[in-house]
Design a protein around this motif. Structure first.
Motif, PDB file in Angstrom:
ATOM      1  N   LEU A 192      17.924  59.139  52.024  1.00 26.21           N
ATOM      2  CA  LEU A 192      17.320  59.315  53.339  1.00 26.21           C
ATOM      3  C   LEU A 192      18.267  60.033  54.298  1.00 26.21           C
ATOM      4  O   LEU A 192      17.869  60.936  55.048  1.00 26.21           O
ATOM      5  N   VAL A 193      19.537  59.632  54.287  1.00 24.85           N
ATOM      6  CA  VAL A 193      20.526  60.265  55.169  1.00 24.85           C
ATOM      7  C   VAL A 193      20.759  61.719  54.758  1.00 24.85           C
ATOM      8  O   VAL A 193      20.823  62.616  55.611  1.00 24.85           O
ATOM      9  N   LEU A 194      20.865  61.973  53.461  1.00 27.13           N
ATOM     10  CA  LEU A 194      21.079  63.340  52.994  1.00 27.13           C
ATOM     11  C   LEU A 194      19.865  64.224  53.299  1.00 27.13           C
ATOM     12  O   LEU A 194      20.013  65.412  53.609  1.00 27.13           O
ATOM     13  N   THR A 195      18.670  63.658  53.224  1.00 24.35           N
ATOM     14  CA  THR A 195      17.467  64.418  53.571  1.00 24.35           C
ATOM     15  C   THR A 195      17.481  64.801  55.042  1.00 24.35           C
ATOM     16  O   THR A 195      17.127  65.927  55.411  1.00 24.35           O
TER      17      THR A 195
ATOM     18  N   GLY B  85       8.724  58.423  51.683  1.00 22.74           N
ATOM     19  CA  GLY B  85       7.563  59.296  51.825  1.00 22.74           C
ATOM     20  C   GLY B  85       7.536  60.017  53.162  1.00 22.74           C
ATOM     21  O   GLY B  85       7.230  61.213  53.237  1.00 22.74           O
ATOM     22  N   LEU B  86       7.848  59.280  54.237  1.00 20.27           N
ATOM     23  CA  LEU B  86       7.869  59.901  55.565  1.00 20.27           C
ATOM     24  C   LEU B  86       8.958  60.955  55.646  1.00 20.27           C
ATOM     25  O   LEU B  86       8.757  62.042  56.211  1.00 20.27           O
ATOM     26  N   SER B  87      10.123  60.657  55.076  1.00 22.34           N
ATOM     27  CA  SER B  87      11.231  61.607  55.090  1.00 22.34           C
ATOM     28  C   SER B  87      10.886  62.868  54.319  1.00 22.34           C
ATOM     29  O   SER B  87      11.166  63.994  54.768  1.00 22.34           O
TER      30      SER B  87
ATOM     31  N   PHE C  42      10.828  63.051  61.651  1.00 26.32           N
ATOM     32  CA  PHE C  42      10.468  62.066  60.628  1.00 26.32           C
ATOM     33  C   PHE C  42      11.642  61.645  59.744  1.00 26.32           C
ATOM     34  O   PHE C  42      11.872  60.452  59.540  1.00 26.32           O
ATOM     35  N   PRO C  43      12.418  62.587  59.171  1.00 28.02           N
ATOM     36  CA  PRO C  43      13.567  62.139  58.370  1.00 28.02           C
ATOM     37  C   PRO C  43      14.590  61.364  59.193  1.00 28.02           C
ATOM     38  O   PRO C  43      15.192  60.400  58.693  1.00 28.02           O
ATOM     39  N   LEU C  44      14.802  61.760  60.440  1.00 26.73           N
ATOM     40  CA  LEU C  44      15.783  61.086  61.287  1.00 26.73           C
ATOM     41  C   LEU C  44      15.350  59.657  61.598  1.00 26.73           C
ATOM     42  O   LEU C  44      16.148  58.720  61.521  1.00 26.73           O
ATOM     43  N   ILE C  45      14.076  59.478  61.956  1.00 26.33           N
ATOM     44  CA  ILE C  45      13.580  58.140  62.288  1.00 26.33           C
ATOM     45  C   ILE C  45      13.569  57.254  61.050  1.00 26.33           C
ATOM     46  O   ILE C  45      13.942  56.074  61.109  1.00 26.33           O
ATOM     47  N   ALA C  46      13.146  57.819  59.908  1.00 23.18           N
ATOM     48  CA  ALA C  46      13.114  57.036  58.666  1.00 23.18           C
ATOM     49  C   ALA C  46      14.515  56.569  58.284  1.00 23.18           C
ATOM     50  O   ALA C  46      14.725  55.408  57.898  1.00 23.18           O
ATOM     51  N   ALA C  47      15.492  57.466  58.393  1.00 23.81           N
ATOM     52  CA  ALA C  47      16.863  57.110  58.021  1.00 23.81           C
ATOM     53  C   ALA C  47      17.445  56.074  58.971  1.00 23.81           C
ATOM     54  O   ALA C  47      18.074  55.095  58.540  1.00 23.81           O
ATOM     55  N   LEU C  48      17.255  56.259  60.272  1.00 22.03           N
ATOM     56  CA  LEU C  48      17.796  55.316  61.253  1.00 22.03           C
ATOM     57  C   LEU C  48      17.200  53.926  61.071  1.00 22.03           C
ATOM     58  O   LEU C  48      17.908  52.911  61.087  1.00 22.03           O
ATOM     59  N   THR C  49      15.881  53.871  60.892  1.00 25.11           N
ATOM     60  CA  THR C  49      15.226  52.583  60.716  1.00 25.11           C
ATOM     61  C   THR C  49      15.691  51.900  59.434  1.00 25.11           C
ATOM     62  O   THR C  49      15.906  50.678  59.399  1.00 25.11           O
ATOM     63  N   ALA C  50      15.876  52.681  58.371  1.00 23.30           N
ATOM     64  CA  ALA C  50      16.348  52.121  57.102  1.00 23.30           C
ATOM     65  C   ALA C  50      17.779  51.603  57.222  1.00 23.30           C
ATOM     66  O   ALA C  50      18.121  50.563  56.654  1.00 23.30           O
ATOM     67  N   VAL C  51      18.630  52.322  57.956  1.00 23.52           N
ATOM     68  CA  VAL C  51      20.010  51.865  58.160  1.00 23.52           C
ATOM     69  C   VAL C  51      20.017  50.515  58.866  1.00 23.52           C
ATOM     70  O   VAL C  51      20.743  49.585  58.489  1.00 23.52           O
TER      71      VAL C  51
END
Length: 416
Positions: free
Chosen positions: A223-226, A285-287, A322-331
């Motif tokens: 997610l972060v790399l994406t 998927g969102l990312s 989308f990738p930024l929000i997905a990664a932040l929320t996952a972290v």
């Protein structure tokens, strides 16, 4: 606007935090543009004016090291103190009156950049404790929406304030917004565990824990790399904007403002929609969808039709958050509290530092290649990266680092 979005505004902590984002985002965005105009006015040098952005952005590379501070102390008091210190630092720029004093402005902006890296890490950790898990996706989307909204409004206000009253007035405004942000953090109610009582080890060893956790985690790493890939693709694309307007459409450089506004509008829309989409799709998927939209938007900008280019800017803006929000929320979801500051700071470095590298790469490409080649290369890279995310990843369990000690049970409840 979905039901969960309304619940975010009704949550006391989330509402306070969003208000603080609006205020501080306005001041920072206004100052980021006004500082460049200020330097250009005093020195006449476009190169020195460009260094303004570099001063603010450069501390991002030190994110993993700076983020370690956020795991050594309680995050809410850290945010209050840091914002008050940044307010005091910003007032130092009021002394800048001549070309010979411009160095002071650069020093102030660099320190502000360091402070912003620290507050980003501490805020990510604090949000995980202060905002309910079920609201976090919507909340992170609204935070990004607030930031993007301020980018549409504040730079014009900053330029107008500079024209009317000069650079010191904009610096004073930014200092006031730091004070207001500190007040917001004092009002947030949160149960925050004390940092674990452990033997202090070398700073580099503690920093490495966050990077190691992120590297080994099967969910967070892609997610972060994406996100970093999406930012790089968008950065390479942005450096081709003026060449595209000149060679492709014979438009003035000022037309870039239209493209930026359309892209910003897309980001505002996607920020509001992100929470609802995350309840239907996985973070991966969102990312993936976001990166694909970014790539399609960049490819659309390589076409010779202006309506398609405008649509491409909108698509790019829709996809990038989308990738930024997905990664932040996952972290926030997958990281232990005692590591969250370091992991968040490392993730921010990996997500945002590629933008600077992309700007350097894109600048070199646009000087020697047709802008369409540059856009096609960036778009194809984005699509290829998105395609790799569609391959199911391994679901191996990620053990917690053995060096992490449990947090003390003592907590603090803040009430007003």
């Amino acid at each position: 606007m979905g039901w969960n979005t309304l619940k975010v505004f009704r949550d006391r902590n989330a509402g306070l935090y969003l208000g603080g984002v609006f205020v501080s985002g306005f001041g920072n965005s206004a100052m980021s543009l006004a500082a460049g105009i200020w330097v250009k006015t005093l020195t006449g040098s476009s190169g020195l004016a460009a260094l303004v952005s570099l001063c603010i952005w450069l501390p991002t590379f030190a994110g993993p090291v700076i983020g370690t501070v956020a795991d050594r102390v309680r995050r809410r008091p850290l945010l209050v103190v840091t914002n008050l210190v940044l307010a005091a630092v910003m007032t130092a720029s009021l002394a800048v009156r001549s070309q010979g004093q411009v160095w002071l402005l650069f020093a102030v902006l660099t320190l502000v950049g360091v402070g912003m890296v620290l507050t980003d890490a501490a805020e990510t950790a604090l949000v995980a404790a202060a905002v309910p898990n079920e609201l976090r996706g919507d909340f992170n989307g609204l935070v990004l929406t607030a930031i993007e909204s301020m980018k549409l409004i504040a730079p014009l206000a900053g330029a107008g304030l500079f024209t009317a009253f000069g650079g010191p007035a904009v610096a004073l405004l930014d200092a006031v917004t730091f004070v207001l942000a500190a007040i917001v953090f004092t009002l947030i109610r949160v149960q925050e565990a004390l940092p674990a009582a452990r033997v202090r080890r070398a700073w580099t060893a503690e920093t490495a824990e966050g990077a190691r956790y992120l590297r080994r985690h099967p969910v967070l790493r892609p997610l972060v790399l994406t996100s970093g890939t999406a930012m790089m693709v968008a950065g390479v694309s942005s450096t081709a904007t003026y060449a595209m307007l000149d060679a492709g459409f014979h438009r003035s450089p000022a037309f870039a403002g239209v493209l930026t506004s359309i892209q910003g509008l897309g980001s505002v829309v996607s920020g509001v929609a992100a929470g609802a989409l995350m309840r239907r799709w996985s973070e991966r998927g969102l990312s993936t969808a976001g990166l694909a939209l970014v790539a399609v938007g960049v490819l659309a900008r390589a076409t010779p039709w202006l309506p398609v280019v405008l649509g491409g800017s909108l698509t790019l803006g829709l996809g990038l958050p989308f990738p930024l929000i997905a990664a932040l929320t996952a972290v926030q979801k997958h990281t232990p509290s005692e590591l969250l500051g370091r992991v968040a700071a490392t993730a921010n470095t990996l997500m945002y530092a590629p933008t600077g590298l992309a700007l350097l790469l894109g600048t070199g490409m646009v000087a020697g290649l047709d802008y369409r080649v540059q856009l096609l290369a960036a778009g194809v890279l984005g699509l290829a990266a998105a395609a790799t995310l569609t391959v199911p990843g391994r679901t191996t369990r990620t053990p917690a680092p053995a060096v992490v000690q449990p947090m003390l049970a003592t907590t603090e409840v803040d009430a007003t």
